[in-house]
Design an enzyme around this catalytic site. Sequence first.
Site, short mmCIF file in Angstrom:
data_model
loop_
_atom_site.label_atom_id
_atom_site.label_comp_id
_atom_site.label_asym_id
_atom_site.label_seq_id
_atom_site.Cartn_x
_atom_site.Cartn_y
_atom_site.Cartn_z
N GLU A 46 0.82 -1.21 0.00
CA GLU A 46 0.00 0.00 0.00
C GLU A 46 0.86 1.26 0.00
O GLU A 46 0.83 2.07 0.93
CB GLU A 46 -0.96 -0.03 1.18
CG GLU A 46 -1.98 -1.17 1.06
CD GLU A 46 -2.90 -1.28 2.26
OE1 GLU A 46 -2.47 -0.97 3.39
OE2 GLU A 46 -4.05 -1.70 2.09
N ASN A 71 2.03 2.43 7.46
CA ASN A 71 1.02 1.41 7.24
C ASN A 71 0.83 0.63 8.53
O ASN A 71 1.67 0.65 9.42
CB ASN A 71 1.44 0.48 6.10
CG ASN A 71 0.28 -0.34 5.55
OD1 ASN A 71 -0.02 -1.41 6.05
ND2 ASN A 71 -0.39 0.21 4.55
N HIS A 121 -15.29 -10.19 6.66
CA HIS A 121 -14.50 -10.92 7.65
C HIS A 121 -13.16 -10.23 7.84
O HIS A 121 -12.23 -10.44 7.06
CB HIS A 121 -14.23 -12.37 7.20
CG HIS A 121 -15.42 -13.26 7.23
ND1 HIS A 121 -15.43 -14.50 6.63
CD2 HIS A 121 -16.64 -13.11 7.81
CE1 HIS A 121 -16.61 -15.07 6.81
NE2 HIS A 121 -17.36 -14.24 7.53
N GLU A 122 -13.02 -9.37 8.81
CA GLU A 122 -11.72 -8.83 9.17
C GLU A 122 -11.07 -9.80 10.15
O GLU A 122 -11.67 -10.16 11.17
CB GLU A 122 -11.84 -7.45 9.79
CG GLU A 122 -10.52 -6.87 10.28
CD GLU A 122 -9.45 -6.85 9.21
OE1 GLU A 122 -8.40 -7.49 9.42
OE2 GLU A 122 -9.67 -6.21 8.15
N GLU A 156 -5.48 -6.90 1.90
CA GLU A 156 -4.22 -7.02 2.64
C GLU A 156 -3.55 -8.39 2.46
O GLU A 156 -2.60 -8.70 3.17
CB GLU A 156 -4.38 -6.72 4.14
CG GLU A 156 -4.74 -5.30 4.47
CD GLU A 156 -6.24 -5.07 4.47
OE1 GLU A 156 -6.68 -3.95 4.17
OE2 GLU A 156 -6.99 -6.03 4.78
N GLU A 215 -9.15 3.95 -0.42
CA GLU A 215 -9.22 4.33 1.00
C GLU A 215 -8.12 5.31 1.38
O GLU A 215 -8.31 6.17 2.25
CB GLU A 215 -9.16 3.09 1.88
CG GLU A 215 -7.86 2.31 1.79
CD GLU A 215 -7.89 1.04 2.63
OE1 GLU A 215 -8.89 0.81 3.33
OE2 GLU A 215 -6.91 0.28 2.57
#
Length: 703
Positions: free
Chosen positions: A171, A193, A414-415, A484, A508
């Site tokens: 990212e 990050n 689902h994190e 991620e 984001e």
Amino acid sequence: MKTFIVALVVLFLSFIGNSQELKSPNGELVLQFSLVSNGVPTYQLSYKNKPVIKSSKLGFELKDDKNSLLDDFIVSNIKTSTFDNTWQPVWGKQKDIRNHYNELAVTLTQKETNRNILIRFRLFNDGLGFRYEFPSQENFAYFVIKEEKTQFAMTGDHTAFWIPGDYDTQEYDYTESKLSEISQKFDGAVSENASQKQFSKTGVQTALMMKTSEGLYINLHEAALINYSCMHLNLNDENMIFESWLTPDVNGDKGYIQAPSNSPWRTIIVSDDARDILASNITLNLNEPCEIEDTSWIKPVKYIGVWWEMITGKSSWSYTNELAAIELGVTDYSKVKTNNTHAANNTKVKQYIDFASEHGFDAVLVEGWNQGWEDWFGKSKDYVFDFVSPYPDFDVEAIHNYAKSKGVKMIMHHETSGSTRNYERHLDKAYQFMKDNGYDAVKSGYVGDILPRGEHHYSQWIVNHYQYAIEKAAEYEIMVNAHEAVRPTGICRTYPNLIGNESARGTEFQAFGGSKTNHVTVLPFTRLIGGPMDYTPGIFEMDISKLNPNNNSHVNSTIANQLALYVTMYSPLQMAADLPENYKQFMDAFQFIKDVAIDWDESVYLEAEPGDYLTIARKEKSSNNWFVGNVNGDNSRTSNITLNFLEKGKKYTATIYADAKDAHYKTNPQAYTIKTKTVTYKTKLSQLSVPGGGYAISIIEKK
């Protein structure tokens, strides 16, 4: 489908001692494999008689083994073949994909150890793929990789578009520089990050895009990353040689190998036309065919979601501010006070469902619906979510029934908070819960440091976790959009239920301080080489302070640019990411998002220059309608295209959504024009694109 395989084709292979030459089907690319002094395997690559990769070494350094796989080899066997077939993806940028290559398979035997390895080269018209294969053999069944020593020797100080080599995140904004300048610019290219670990001031990630002073475009990446560590590249900037650098595990080891097995493919895409890089299918072609027998449940999705308001800080994922720590199954949420900012509540979600139904969207994503968000991040907490327990203000069954009554699907979130062991512990129960409640797709997340502690997002063990989740989801007929996770390497061909990934700096970050103006002109040449990205475009309100007075970020884009992203940032999973109330202010522009297709029969690359601009036209699946997108970088330019991809003898109505003359990504991002005109295959269009701008065109056949 037609397939042609011919063994021992000598027309494209020359034998000269320990050196073999292989030509691409069209003869423009030439590979030379050689054993040099002391039996060191090397390769080099040229394109139209111009060197692309100078003589580069191949092999492995092994752990606790004095006899690494670096030298002392002889060629013990050579096999050649040619392959040509056409296959159809479940979804994609085009209906038919040709897989045409000439192959050279060289078996090497190490004289002292009598160990065998095989290096397989596949030379396409647009590039090279090669991998290491470890055959079954009595004296070499298990080994640990200390480092893969694959080299990519550059021919000069090329211009590169790169992000820092990192074991945990991609990212980053891309930096454009000469190769010799990477070390000088490295620290400035690193931004904060949630989890990150750089390894070298000259380390970069793939896919790496470069341009030579002679006008050659070169892309380095990998394909079919299975049961192996993700590859980075480390540059020796004295001799301009990149060497592979694998992601280590907690012990510092780079890979545990059991024969028979093979490495991922190392890929080199090359052309003198940047458009060919975008059009290449090498990454997909080097993956195995689809493993899912019945794919009828895998469908492209256009969705909205309860997401952007949390990203901007307008709302929250968590239900309450009263709890510093929670324990699932013990904490009683009915006894605490809601914070009144929790977005995933029944009333709010039904409003999103209504908007999706009214405007023809397939699905609604809801984040923050489940218990555990109060202490989810940065606590190194293993049992953080159970993926089945909703907050008191989110009724899973009622929401499902309401969405079903409106003809809208729901997407589960689902994190994992990086706790891969906990996620695997709950996967079967979580996926069954989804099916019981009518959810066909999941957005998974891996924010923060990985658990087990010390592992990295891109190490072999965690790469295997992502693959396990995809394959387990296929058992339940669930589509996966992984955020991620490791960047994609074409595995979506084999498991097309992997319908999306993030694995790069997405929209984001426009709410976290912004991204570079030309970011979206680089991503198709880098991140998208491996597969589609859930970039989450469609932001119409660029001033984030209007959503959250405490957030002064600005979206560095015009509305016309945001519309174009639905074409240029290919994905079968496309989100209209802004809030419904922001779309209601610009319903004429929002019409393009409603109309644009998400699955395609054909893609035509009209203009392209990495970091500056690109213009792409795509033909809607099973339709004669086309959509065009142009995104622009830092400087105003006039885009000139011809619509010769349209069918001769037919007329079309083109609706052009473009930057107004006074538009600018920073000072006037919401200024756009819309005009319609009749067009044919002879039509030529000239259109202004302002800094951070672009244009989008829907081209609908006249009946």
